[in-house]
Motif scaffolding. Structure first.
Motif, mmCIF file in Angstrom:
data_model
loop_
_atom_site.group_PDB
_atom_site.id
_atom_site.type_symbol
_atom_site.label_atom_id
_atom_site.label_comp_id
_atom_site.label_asym_id
_atom_site.label_seq_id
_atom_site.Cartn_x
_atom_site.Cartn_y
_atom_site.Cartn_z
ATOM 1 N N ARG A 22 0.810 -1.421 0.003
ATOM 2 C CA ARG A 22 -0.008 -0.010 0.048
ATOM 3 C C ARG A 22 0.825 1.406 -0.037
ATOM 4 N N THR A 23 1.838 1.364 0.892
ATOM 5 C CA THR A 23 2.836 2.526 1.064
ATOM 6 C C THR A 23 3.641 2.602 -0.364
ATOM 7 N N LEU A 24 3.997 1.646 -1.286
ATOM 8 C CA LEU A 24 4.496 1.731 -2.292
ATOM 9 C C LEU A 24 3.805 2.283 -3.396
ATOM 10 N N ARG A 25 2.654 1.684 -3.344
ATOM 11 C CA ARG A 25 1.644 2.446 -4.312
ATOM 12 C C ARG A 25 1.436 3.672 -4.181
ATOM 13 N N ARG A 26 1.110 4.204 -2.838
ATOM 14 C CA ARG A 26 0.829 5.577 -2.797
ATOM 15 C C ARG A 26 2.255 6.582 -2.961
ATOM 16 N N GLN A 27 3.297 6.115 -2.766
ATOM 17 C CA GLN A 27 4.562 6.661 -2.875
ATOM 18 C C GLN A 27 4.585 7.061 -4.419
ATOM 19 N N ARG A 28 4.093 6.047 -5.336
ATOM 20 C CA ARG A 28 4.232 6.007 -6.855
ATOM 21 C C ARG A 28 3.047 6.934 -7.265
ATOM 22 N N HIS A 29 2.279 7.386 -6.186
ATOM 23 C CA HIS A 29 0.947 8.063 -6.888
ATOM 24 C C HIS A 29 0.226 7.341 -7.955
ATOM 25 N N ALA A 30 0.282 5.969 -7.737
ATOM 26 C CA ALA A 30 -0.429 4.888 -8.429
ATOM 27 C C ALA A 30 -1.927 4.444 -7.756
ATOM 28 N N THR A 31 -2.846 4.432 -8.672
ATOM 29 C CA THR A 31 -4.028 3.789 -8.087
ATOM 30 C C THR A 31 -4.129 2.179 -8.215
ATOM 31 N N LEU A 32 -5.249 1.779 -7.569
ATOM 32 C CA LEU A 32 -5.259 0.248 -7.835
ATOM 33 C C LEU A 32 -5.555 -0.217 -9.348
ATOM 34 N N ASP A 33 -6.391 0.639 -10.023
ATOM 35 C CA ASP A 33 -6.453 0.354 -11.421
ATOM 36 C C ASP A 33 -4.874 0.454 -12.188
ATOM 37 N N ASP A 34 -4.357 1.420 -11.703
ATOM 38 C CA ASP A 34 -2.817 1.654 -12.498
ATOM 39 C C ASP A 34 -2.053 0.187 -12.287
ATOM 40 N N ILE A 35 -1.918 -0.267 -11.042
ATOM 41 C CA ILE A 35 -1.181 -1.369 -10.645
ATOM 42 C C ILE A 35 -1.730 -2.681 -11.414
ATOM 43 N N ARG A 56 26.244 -3.814 1.972
ATOM 44 C CA ARG A 56 26.239 -2.587 1.070
ATOM 45 C C ARG A 56 24.721 -2.442 0.747
ATOM 46 N N VAL A 57 24.747 -1.064 0.248
ATOM 47 C CA VAL A 57 23.676 -0.523 -0.035
ATOM 48 C C VAL A 57 23.290 -0.659 -1.286
ATOM 49 N N HIS A 58 22.447 -1.375 -1.813
ATOM 50 C CA HIS A 58 22.244 -1.439 -3.272
ATOM 51 C C HIS A 58 21.364 -0.434 -3.757
ATOM 52 N N LEU A 59 21.499 0.632 -4.578
ATOM 53 C CA LEU A 59 20.526 1.536 -5.009
ATOM 54 C C LEU A 59 19.861 1.269 -6.229
ATOM 55 N N ARG A 60 18.737 1.125 -6.617
ATOM 56 C CA ARG A 60 18.024 0.611 -7.704
ATOM 57 C C ARG A 60 17.223 1.694 -8.306
ATOM 58 N N PRO A 61 17.445 2.457 -9.228
ATOM 59 C CA PRO A 61 16.589 3.505 -9.797
ATOM 60 C C PRO A 61 15.510 2.797 -10.612
ATOM 61 N N VAL A 62 14.232 3.293 -10.387
ATOM 62 C CA VAL A 62 13.031 2.870 -11.155
ATOM 63 C C VAL A 62 12.247 3.843 -11.489
ATOM 64 N N ALA A 63 11.514 3.248 -12.656
ATOM 65 C CA ALA A 63 10.689 4.307 -13.503
ATOM 66 C C ALA A 63 9.340 4.340 -12.723
ATOM 67 N N VAL A 64 8.888 5.428 -12.525
ATOM 68 C CA VAL A 64 7.590 5.668 -12.041
ATOM 69 C C VAL A 64 6.527 5.298 -12.970
ATOM 70 N N PRO A 65 5.424 4.480 -12.795
ATOM 71 C CA PRO A 65 4.609 4.192 -13.617
ATOM 72 C C PRO A 65 3.533 5.446 -13.887
ATOM 73 N N GLY A 66 3.437 5.645 -15.319
ATOM 74 C CA GLY A 66 2.374 6.575 -15.856
ATOM 75 C C GLY A 66 3.416 8.053 -15.757
ATOM 76 N N GLN A 67 4.465 8.295 -15.285
ATOM 77 C CA GLN A 67 5.303 9.383 -15.191
ATOM 78 C C GLN A 67 6.627 9.408 -15.793
ATOM 79 N N ASP A 68 7.246 10.438 -16.262
ATOM 80 C CA ASP A 68 8.466 10.433 -16.833
ATOM 81 C C ASP A 68 9.482 10.924 -15.880
ATOM 82 N N GLN A 69 9.580 10.048 -14.779
ATOM 83 C CA GLN A 69 10.703 10.325 -13.800
ATOM 84 C C GLN A 69 11.198 9.185 -13.465
#
Length: 212
Positions: free
Chosen positions: A18-31, A81-94
């Motif tokens: 739930r937290t991950l989806r809200r952080q991505r500003h995505a709805t249940l329909d988006d996911i 080690r801390v493994h930083l993984r960049p991810v693309a936000v669904p529906g956004q160009d960031q």
């Protein structure tokens, strides 16, 4: 992973999703569209009412662009080690890089918005429970919240209640990089200004902040 660790992972998976989806500003329909899992099933997973199985978690990991262990919050396996993984936000160009691995409390992220990009979706501004703090590292960022907006340059910061309709946009001619701290429960940063003198230290030996 022992039995207690497994039980803790399973107990927190729903809240993590739930937290991950809200952080991505995505709805249940988006996911649902990205994962092929129905919105009702996603809702039951987030509330802990549906059993977590690989045939559900693997498509969700792919939808969020995360390894399975990071999606469910599995404990580390000995690699410090801390493994930083960049991810693309669904529906956004960031692009977003998570800077923390814990589930509870405020989360820290680094964001990169290309020229002309915005976090606003086709449905307009976002609104959800929580509080956000923004600090610009490079470039210029336009922050819109409610009926107000501000343009931040590198080294500037602002904060806002995410219950206000809001969006972040690149206000310059080059990619903008910024940090965000977000608390889904409305947690706010509190700057501590009450410094104490260190016994035995002189004011000019680098022992504390300058005054005057």
């Amino acid at each position: 992973m022992n039995h207690d660790e497994l039980a803790e992972v399973l107990r927190t998976v729903g809240g993590r999703l739930r937290t991950l989806r809200r952080q991505r500003h995505a709805t249940l329909d988006d996911i649902s569209e990205r994962s092929g899992i129905s919105p009702s099933t996603l809702s039951r997973l987030e509330s802990g009412q549906r059993k977590y199985t690989l045939d559900l978690l693997l498509p969700l990991a792919a939808a969020y662009g995360l390894p399975l262990d990071e999606l469910v919050g599995a404990p580390p396996t000995g690699d410090p080690r801390v493994h930083l993984r960049p991810v693309a936000v669904p529906g956004q160009d960031q692009t977003v890089v998570s800077l923390v691995r814990h589930h509870g409390g405020p989360h820290a992220h680094k964001h990169v918005l290309p020229t002309g990009a915005t976090t606003a979706s086709g449905q307009g501004l976002h609104t959800h429970r929580g509080y956000s703090w923004i600090y610009v590292l490079h470039g210029r960022l336009r922050v819109t919240a409610g009926t107000r907006q501000v343009v931040l340059a590198a080294g500037q910061a602002t904060e806002f209640d995410t219950r206000l309709p809001h969006a972040l946009g690149n206000a310059g001619d080059r990619p903008v990089e910024f940090l965000s701290l977000f608390g889904s429960q409305g947690e706010r940063m509190r700057v501590v200004t009450s410094w104490e003198e260190v016994p035995g230290r002189q004011p000019d030996d680098g022992g504390g902040p300058e005054t005057g």
